[in-house]
Enzyme design. Structure first.
Site, short mmCIF file in Angstrom:
data_model
loop_
_atom_site.label_atom_id
_atom_site.label_comp_id
_atom_site.label_asym_id
_atom_site.label_seq_id
_atom_site.Cartn_x
_atom_site.Cartn_y
_atom_site.Cartn_z
N LEU A 70 16.35 8.80 -25.17
CA LEU A 70 16.49 7.35 -25.30
C LEU A 70 17.44 6.96 -26.44
O LEU A 70 17.36 7.51 -27.53
CB LEU A 70 15.11 6.75 -25.61
CG LEU A 70 15.13 5.23 -25.72
CD1 LEU A 70 15.11 4.59 -24.35
CD2 LEU A 70 13.94 4.73 -26.53
N GLN A 115 9.11 1.72 -15.23
CA GLN A 115 10.30 1.19 -15.93
C GLN A 115 11.38 2.23 -16.12
O GLN A 115 11.12 3.31 -16.66
CB GLN A 115 9.88 0.65 -17.30
CG GLN A 115 11.05 0.07 -18.08
CD GLN A 115 10.58 -0.84 -19.21
OE1 GLN A 115 10.25 -0.37 -20.27
NE2 GLN A 115 10.53 -2.12 -18.94
#
Ligand SMILES: Cc1cc2nc3c(=O)[nH]c(=O)nc-3n(C[C@H](O)[C@H](O)[C@H](O)COP(=O)(O)OP(=O)(O)OC[C@H]3O[C@@H](n4cnc5c(N)ncnc54)[C@H](O)[C@@H]3O)c2cc1C
Length: 566
Positions: free
Chosen positions: A241, A229
């Site tokens: 992130l 992913q």
């Protein structure tokens, strides 16, 4: 020599949940971790955990969203188990002390997440993993008489008895450098993912695929390894992130023309389409010259459209990340992001109780592939996966241990001697080879170049060539630290070997799957091909040095494959 009913390798959410469940079921338990348990990578989980808690929601809707998110190769029996058991698990967490966010009526608040047909993500601001991990660790403290903790111990290999069943492990006490044998009736791998095979990645330095490689070296099949992913919102500078919770709260994605380009790719769900779809859309905008920032390699994530009070309350960690790592106040200006490696859907193949095809060996969490995520994981389904299948593996392993004699690992002293000699030989390598960090850097860069959002045959073949060359070079890579106390250098060399095995399996499977599905988008095979590829790819070592390919059927219970649109 320590001996237990259940030995759990890894103390993130999957490992700790497994330990508590096995202890509750009456087993003697040990849990081992190469870092202090609350530094396990689960601590980084931000946005939340999915469960159909809202009375207007239904676990079947959660299950359908997950099947669709998986691009229809998630195994539906496992998905049903996970989604059916989710509300109870989340309520259990609340009862043991996780302070989930509540709304003005006092009910658990739920936020929107990608690929979900309704708001079903419970959260603690944007520190959900940290909140859950600390509460589970408190519980482990309470269980100190039933659960032995080996913190800062590094598992180097799994052991088998003369029947081939797994019967323990060899581990190195990081503080002293001593190697020891641990025997156990059952071993549960909960060692997390392998994100460090890519550079950049959102994953911590400890995510080196240790358990995946150890199981693979023993002959356990790996499954869905091609499915990697890429998360749509990672900082351009360093891959950190920015949680999907930001888009869940309403943030927009903008290209160089200031357009909310997701209108073209997913007109119904927009920024909250599933991650593979959003990452591909962003990469397409960048590749076609509509990227922003230096060199046009990014996209703007505009969080200023979320009311500032809400951002400061529900997204406070990314406010800090924005300031500290990009110099951006996200309450005032858009932040530059791009897709980045985040999660591996593949891992050690298990059934719905976490059992692998090797007797006595279980796996749960990111190390495992029960295939609830198939081709693409929905955001906030991983924490759920760790807890549901961690608990089930713990319970099942405890049941299996009951009434069973403690196994005797075959030729244990000889195995221990061999392992000691092996570690020593790594420390003693002459300084002629390449540096470990250099090899790791080349691996990550190559994987990120050719095994990323878009893939094609020539690039994948190049990646395989590089990985195989690096495997050879890793055999002579040298370590600077010759000592025994906290010698992270030698552990780095061992981890590099694990990463290279994982990377090889990923690339081999990506070459094999000649279609586009979920996170695997082949520009040379741009369509999904259910007729040929409605199946899992499994990889086993089978005694050789490289992976042998096989296939496993996809379990379909109630949802037939259909066109996937958001
Ligand atoms: C930045 C970030 C944010 C995320 N946010 C979310 C989210 O909001 N919601 C969600 O559902 N998912 C999220 N995820 C994904 C999720 O956090 C992980 O998939 C999940 O926490 C993995 O848990 P785990 O228990 O399987 O492994 P980890 O938490 O990674 O634990 C692995 C354990 O294994 C131990 N270990 C590994 N190798 C060895 C060895 N050789 N010897 C001894 N011990 C070893 C480690 O020390 C550690 O204790 C996020 C991931 C990242 C990177």
């Amino acid at each position: 020599m320590p001996a237990h009913d259940v030995l759990i390798l890894g103390a993130g959410l999957a490992g700790q949940r497994a330990a508590l469940a096995a202890a509750d079921a009456g087993a003697s338990v040990a849990i081992m971790s190469k870092v202090h348990p609350v530094r396990s990578h689960s601590v980084a989980a931000a946005g939340g955990i999915n469960a159909a808690i809202n009375p207007a929601d239904d676990w079947r809707s959660h299950a359908y969203d997950t099947v669709k998110g998986s691009d229809f190769i998630g195994d539906q029996d496992a998905i049903e188990v996970m989604c059916r058991e989710a509300p109870h698990e989340v309520m259990h967490l609340e009862h043991i002390g996780v302070t989930f966010h509540r709304n003005e009526t006092g009910a658990l608040d739920l936020r929107a997440f990608g690929g979900a047909s309704t708001k079903r993500t419970a959260y603690v601001a944007d520190i959900t993993g940290q909140a859950i991990l600390h509460v589970l660790y408190e519980q482990l403290m309470k269980y100190h008489e039933r659960v032995d903790r080996y913190e800062e111990w590094f598992t180097t290999s799994l052991l088998q008895d003369e029947t081939g069943a797994v019967s323990g492990c060899i581990a190195r006490d990081i503080r002293t450098g001593t190697l020891e044998i641990f025997t156990a009736k059952n071993v549960i791998l909960a060692t997390g993912g392998a994100g460090q095979c890519f550079k950049p990645t959102t994953n911590g330095l400890i995510c080196t695929g240790d358990g995946i490689a150890q199981a693979y070296r023993l002959g356990a099949p790996l499954m869905d390894m091609e499915m990697v992913q890429y998360h749509p919102t990672c900082l351009v500078e360093n891959g950190f992130l920015i949680t999907e919770g930001a888009r869940g709260e309403g943030a927009h994605l903008l290209n160089a023309n200031g357009e909310r380009f997701m209108e073209k790719y997913a007109p119904n769900k927009m920024e909250l389409a599933s991650r593979d779809v959003v990452s591909r859309a962003e990469q397409t905008e960048i590749n076609e010259g509509r990227g922003v920032g230096p060199g046009g390699v990014g996209i703007y994530l505009d969080i200023t459209v979320v009311p500032k009070k809400r951002t400061l309350e529900a997204l406070r960690e990314i406010v800090n990340i924005g300031k500290d790592f990009a110099g951006v106040d996200i309450t005032r200006e858009p932040i530059l992001i791009r897709p980045g490696q985040h999660y591996i859907m593949g891992g050690v193949k298990t059934d719905i109780d976490g059992a692998t095809p090797i007797e006595g060996l279980y796996a749960a969490g990111e190390v495992a592939c029960v295939s609830v995520h198939g081709g693409n994981r929905l955001g906030a389904n991983s924490l759920l996966d760790t807890l549901i299948f961690g608990r089930r593996a713990g319970e099942h392993a405890a049941q299996r241990a009951a009434g069973m004699a403690q196994p005797k690992p075959a030729a244990q002293q000889a195995r221990l001697n061999d392992e000691q000699a092996w570690v020593k030989s790594i420390i003693d390598r002459p300084q002629t080879g390449r540096r470990i960090a250099e090899i790791k850097d080349e691996l990550g860069t190559e994987m990120n170049r050719n095994v990323a959002v878009f893939r094609e045959q020539a690039g994948l073949e190049h990646a395989l060539e590089v990985v195989r060359r690096l495997k050879e070079e890793a055999k002579t890579a040298y370590v600077d630290d010759k000592g025994s106390v906290f010698n992270q250098d030698v552990l780095g060399a061992i981890e590099l070997g694990y990463m290279l095995d994982c990377a090889e399996c990923t690339v081999v499977a990506a070459i094999e799957r000649k279609e586009s599905r979920g996170a695997q988008f082949r520009t040379d095979y741009p369509e999904r091909n259910d007729e040929v590829w409605m199946k899992h790819i499994t990889l086993s070592r089978n005694g050789g040095d490289s992976p042998e390919i096989d296939y496993a059927p996809v379990t379909i219970t109630q949802w037939q494959p259909e066109e996937r649109k958001y």
